[in-house]
Design a protein around this motif. Structure first.
Motif, mmCIF file in Angstrom:
data_model
loop_
_atom_site.group_PDB
_atom_site.id
_atom_site.type_symbol
_atom_site.label_atom_id
_atom_site.label_comp_id
_atom_site.label_asym_id
_atom_site.label_seq_id
_atom_site.Cartn_x
_atom_site.Cartn_y
_atom_site.Cartn_z
ATOM 1 N N ARG A 1 0.862 -1.222 0.047
ATOM 2 C CA ARG A 1 0.034 -0.140 -0.081
ATOM 3 C C ARG A 1 0.789 1.307 -0.128
ATOM 4 O O ARG A 1 0.430 2.472 -0.221
ATOM 5 C CB ARG A 1 -0.942 0.083 1.314
ATOM 6 N N LYS A 2 2.128 1.082 0.139
ATOM 7 C CA LYS A 2 3.034 2.224 0.153
ATOM 8 C C LYS A 2 3.480 2.623 -1.253
ATOM 9 O O LYS A 2 3.631 1.729 -2.058
ATOM 10 C CB LYS A 2 4.277 2.062 0.917
ATOM 11 N N PRO A 3 3.656 3.864 -1.759
ATOM 12 C CA PRO A 3 3.947 4.385 -3.000
ATOM 13 C C PRO A 3 5.325 3.669 -3.281
ATOM 14 O O PRO A 3 6.305 3.502 -2.618
ATOM 15 C CB PRO A 3 4.288 5.885 -2.911
ATOM 16 N N LEU A 4 5.676 3.285 -4.592
ATOM 17 C CA LEU A 4 6.902 2.597 -5.084
ATOM 18 C C LEU A 4 7.858 3.826 -5.052
ATOM 19 O O LEU A 4 7.848 4.845 -5.675
ATOM 20 C CB LEU A 4 6.747 1.947 -6.743
ATOM 21 N N PRO A 5 9.084 3.709 -4.571
ATOM 22 C CA PRO A 5 10.302 4.634 -4.808
ATOM 23 C C PRO A 5 10.474 5.046 -6.100
ATOM 24 O O PRO A 5 10.769 3.767 -6.885
ATOM 25 C CB PRO A 5 11.397 4.337 -3.775
ATOM 26 N N ALA A 6 10.862 5.825 -6.619
ATOM 27 C CA ALA A 6 11.695 6.026 -7.930
ATOM 28 C C ALA A 6 13.072 5.496 -7.867
ATOM 29 O O ALA A 6 13.931 5.852 -6.909
ATOM 30 C CB ALA A 6 11.955 7.709 -8.296
ATOM 31 N N ALA A 7 13.525 4.896 -9.072
ATOM 32 C CA ALA A 7 14.645 4.427 -9.276
ATOM 33 C C ALA A 7 15.441 4.521 -10.560
ATOM 34 O O ALA A 7 14.761 5.008 -11.363
ATOM 35 C CB ALA A 7 14.799 2.819 -8.621
ATOM 36 N N PHE A 8 16.854 4.709 -10.372
ATOM 37 C CA PHE A 8 17.547 5.075 -11.631
ATOM 38 C C PHE A 8 18.781 4.517 -11.684
ATOM 39 O O PHE A 8 19.393 3.937 -10.501
ATOM 40 C CB PHE A 8 17.523 6.508 -12.002
#
Length: 397
Positions: free
Chosen positions: A87-94
């Protein structure tokens, strides 16, 4: 492009006609004029004359809970933690492009500049880390940010970080890619002289990663001897794939447009180093092209993407995994048939369903007899959190 352009022209003609006839364009009314706005289809079906504000997606589904509890994908003690993470937002990754000449500079800027300045910004917001390298990715080349897009425009430091990401992404020095998407190419163990097939390649972030690995191991100033064949069944997605990978500026890529389960046999012409041009023209050595590595990242129900696609909570049902199982087996079997003896294939999905994962792998092993074996990679990427696959699961009709 024709459909999009035609739609735009149609709207403009309608608006001009309304203007000439002094008719009010109801779609231009302000948000505050709730009583006058045309109702949506949802309003008509579910909530006539009700002007309640939009509510976020529901993050629960009783059928989902029942199915995955029964499958035992996590222990009962972990269930609540597992659901809270979903239920938590997905962190951005690069990822930093390992073959870029600016790789070391970008990595230093992330560690010595942004990591410290952004941490100062989030101290009051209770976040543990603003950005950090993913510990399991080699050489600190993959990073994770805990910011949403709205937060990235919040103040000057975040804005500078956002502009940095945009600029370096356009150049090809970094690639925005979900952390879980970075995992399958790492287990392929690609070398510069390998022929690699990416069976379902679009949108291309994994293909880009494979090319990076191939170029990274090559001596500066020279090209790898191998190549990547990136395939996708959808021609529009192939366009997206080309747009993504052209930033790599590589000559070691071929993009194809075939259904993965029917990927055609390819022939390889081998020229003998001591043969004359005339001899080669007369009798070239033609053999079937087999691949050293195959990435089989198949179409799936996608229920592992709940954190970025919360509408799946509403849509999910037990039949979604069953519906794609047969296609997944067909694609994987075609991948195995194109693999060299001693080669390696990685099978992956973005689903949590054992019907799409363990059941497919089990069916491949059954069909292939002793010609393929399951490889133990528990010692590779030791810092990557993982668990053994299920040995039994339940099917639902």
């Amino acid at each position: 492009m024709g459909g999009g352009g035609g739609g735009g022209r149609g709207r403009s003609r309608t608006q001009r006609r309304h203007f000439r006839q002094n008719r009010e364009n109801v779609w231009k009314r302000s948000r505050s004029d709730n009583q006058q706005q045309p109702p949506s289809s949802d309003d008509n079906n579910n909530n006539n004359n009700n002007n309640n504000p939009w509510e976020p997606f529901a993050t629960q589904n009783p059928a989902f809970n029942e199915y995955y509890k029964e499958q035992g994908i996590v222990s009962p003690e972990e269930w609540d933690t597992f659901m809270s993470v979903l239920r938590k937002p997905l962190p951005a990754a690069f990822r930093v492009n390992s073959s870029s000449q600016f790789c070391a500079d970008i990595r230093s800027q992330l560690a010595d500049d942004f990591m410290k300045s952004l941490q100062a910004e989030v101290t009051d917001e209770g976040q543990v880390e603003a950005i950090r390298p993913l510990p399991w990715y080699p050489e600190n080349l993959a990073w994770q940010s805990n910011y949403s897009r709205m937060q990235l425009r919040k103040n000057q430091t975040l804005e500078r970080f956002h502009e940095f990401l945009k600029q370096e992404n356009e150049i090809g020095n970094i690639t925005r890619q979900e952390a879980v998407s970075m995992v399958p190419p790492l287990f392929l163990d690609v070398c510069p002289d390998h022929f690699v097939l990416d069976m379902c390649a679009a949108p291309g972030s994994k293909t880009f990663q494979l090319l990076e690995i191939m170029h990274q191991s090559t001596k500066p100033g020279s090209l790898p001897c191998g190549m990547v064949v990136a395939n996708d069944a959808d021609v529009q997605r192939c366009n997206l794939l080309i747009h993504q990978t052209k930033r790599m500026c590589t000559a070691n890529l071929i993009v194809t447009n075939h259904e993965a389960q029917h990927f055609p046999g390819c022939r390889l012409v081998k020229n003998c180093p001591n043969a004359s041009e005339l001899e080669i023209a007369k009798e070239p050595s033609i053999t079937q092209l087999l691949f050293d590595r195959v990435l089989c990242d198949v179409p799936c129900s996608g229920d592992g993407t709940l954190r970025k696609a919360p509408d799946i909570w509403r849509k999910w049902n037990v039949g979604m995994g069953n519906g794609v199982h047969s296609l997944q087996v067909l694609i994987a079997m075609r991948g195995v048939s194109l693999l060299k003896v001693g080669g390696r294939m990685v099978y992956s999905t973005c689903s949590m369903n054992p019907v799409e994962n363990e059941a497919v792998v089990a069916e491949i092993l059954r069909k292939c007899g002793g010609s393929v074996e399951l490889l133990d990679v528990s010692s590779e990427l030791p810092q990557l959190a993982r668990r053994p696959g299920l040995k039994k699961w339940k099917t639902t009709h």
